[in-house]
Design an enzyme around this catalytic site. Sequence first.
Site, short mmCIF file in Angstrom:
data_model
loop_
_atom_site.label_atom_id
_atom_site.label_comp_id
_atom_site.label_asym_id
_atom_site.label_seq_id
_atom_site.Cartn_x
_atom_site.Cartn_y
_atom_site.Cartn_z
N GLY A 99 0.85 -1.20 0.00
CA GLY A 99 0.00 0.00 0.00
C GLY A 99 0.88 1.24 0.00
NE ARG A 110 -2.51 -3.88 -0.23
CZ ARG A 110 -1.87 -3.37 0.83
NH1 ARG A 110 -0.79 -3.96 1.29
NH2 ARG A 110 -2.34 -2.28 1.43
CB THR A 154 3.17 0.88 6.82
OG1 THR A 154 1.80 0.76 7.22
CG2 THR A 154 4.02 0.58 8.04
CG ASP A 200 -1.31 -0.07 8.72
OD1 ASP A 200 -2.16 0.84 8.62
OD2 ASP A 200 -1.38 -1.12 8.05
NE ARG A 203 -27.68 12.87 13.50
CZ ARG A 203 -27.72 13.41 12.28
NH1 ARG A 203 -26.61 13.80 11.68
NH2 ARG A 203 -28.87 13.55 11.66
N GLY A 257 -6.28 0.30 9.51
CA GLY A 257 -5.48 -0.55 10.40
C GLY A 257 -6.22 -1.85 10.67
CG HIS A 258 -7.54 -4.98 7.84
ND1 HIS A 258 -8.81 -5.33 8.25
CD2 HIS A 258 -7.64 -4.60 6.55
CE1 HIS A 258 -9.64 -5.17 7.23
NE2 HIS A 258 -8.96 -4.71 6.19
NE ARG A 298 -27.07 10.19 10.20
CZ ARG A 298 -28.22 9.86 10.77
NH1 ARG A 298 -28.27 8.82 11.60
NH2 ARG A 298 -29.31 10.53 10.51
O1 F6P Z 1 -1.21 -1.19 5.14
C1 F6P Z 1 -1.77 0.04 4.89
C2 F6P Z 1 -3.26 -0.05 4.73
O2 F6P Z 1 -3.75 1.22 4.38
C3 F6P Z 1 -4.02 -0.60 5.93
O3 F6P Z 1 -4.21 0.34 6.96
C4 F6P Z 1 -5.28 -1.05 5.29
O4 F6P Z 1 -5.90 -2.05 6.07
C5 F6P Z 1 -4.82 -1.59 3.98
O5 F6P Z 1 -3.60 -0.94 3.69
C6 F6P Z 1 -5.75 -1.34 2.83
O6 F6P Z 1 -5.25 -1.99 1.70
P1 F6P Z 1 -5.68 -1.74 0.21
O7 F6P Z 1 -5.16 -0.40 -0.20
O8 F6P Z 1 -5.05 -2.84 -0.55
O9 F6P Z 1 -7.17 -1.72 0.18
#
Ligand code: F6P
Length: 359
Positions: A11, A74, A134, A136, A171, A179-180, A275
């Site tokens: 990414g 990727r 990154t 992340d 609300r 951030g997965h 929301r």
């Molecule tokens: O690793 C960076 C990141 O932006 C993560 O925070 C996110 O989960 C992932 O890449 C999203 O990936 P893609 O751009 O392939 O949808």
Amino acid sequence: MKRVGFLTSGGDCQSLNATMRGVAKTLYQKYPEIEVYGILDGYKGLIYGNYRMLQLSDFSGILTIGGTILGTSRQPFKLMEEPDENGLDKVKAMIDHYYEWELDCLVVLGGNGTHKTANLLKEKGLNVVTLPKTIDNDIWGTDMTFGFQSAVNLATAAIDCIHTTAASHGRVFIVEVMGHKVGWLTLHAGIAGGADIILIPEIPYDIDSVVKTIQRRTDMGKRFSILAVAEGAISKHDAKLSKKELKKKLKDNPHPSVSYKIGAEIEEKTGQEVRITVPGHTQRGGIPSAYDRVISSRLGAAAAELIIQRQFGYMVAIRNNDVVPVPLGDVAGRLKMVDPNSEIIRQAKSMGIGFGNDE
Ligand code: F6P
């Protein structure tokens, strides 16, 4: 030192160009005649032999430009050692191109997956130097990755904007932050944006605890609550499931993401209007922050210095404000996660920020 190849993989982020500029400017100072191969679209370019020659002038004017002049893609590490759809041995193809182009070194900018492949290439005998990219901030061995602070600024700006509308309407608002696997971005943007509740993957949440924090605010006369929720946030219940069970559950999940699930549960349990805002890839776009430009320049210069000294097989890292080399073998395959018992979490909790596990 005659010829180096640059590639950006995984990414993107705001500070890739600034980092390549730092490497290139330093190399050209020492070796004005050096040839730079710009390998296109990450490891894909190395596999399929796509590159373009770069000049010093290509690195001018890119300090403030987000994305990457080389393109990226990727290429999952787990598939690297499997042949492509035409039976091509990808690792062999990368090694062959490295030697065919007579590279002295490969400069790789990337995140976790990228580092596993970089380490594999190092183990196969290639000269590799890497830089930690990154949003992340989850690369093991470095206190900070470039891209992270730019993304923190953008995610914080999203929460700032939500604040005024949340206050007007009274609300509950959820801002879903990227951030997965890790919650650094959500944690920092959440604190910077004054979120009332922060949910991150490292601290599985209990929805009743989340609801209690909201109720407590309502009882105090607060008209709104803001949640910063990492896209990888997970409930205590789901955190106990096996990988297979979780995968199945997520597949059957009617909600587009965890924030929508949490939002529906909050509405049901509190009767308050909720929301959801998902800034998504805007967090990776735009110009790099001043902080990122500084660390990108420093890391870039330090990577070039390693190359000049012919010290290969390292990632340049920030540790206690210094730039230091870390062996690639130490970095590859390890994630830097938020420690639930760390000071920053303790301090955030002591200010009353809820993490969905503390009541
Ligand atoms: O690793 C960076 C990141 O932006 C993560 O925070 C996110 O989960 C992932 O890449 C999203 O990936 P893609 O751009 O392939 O949808």
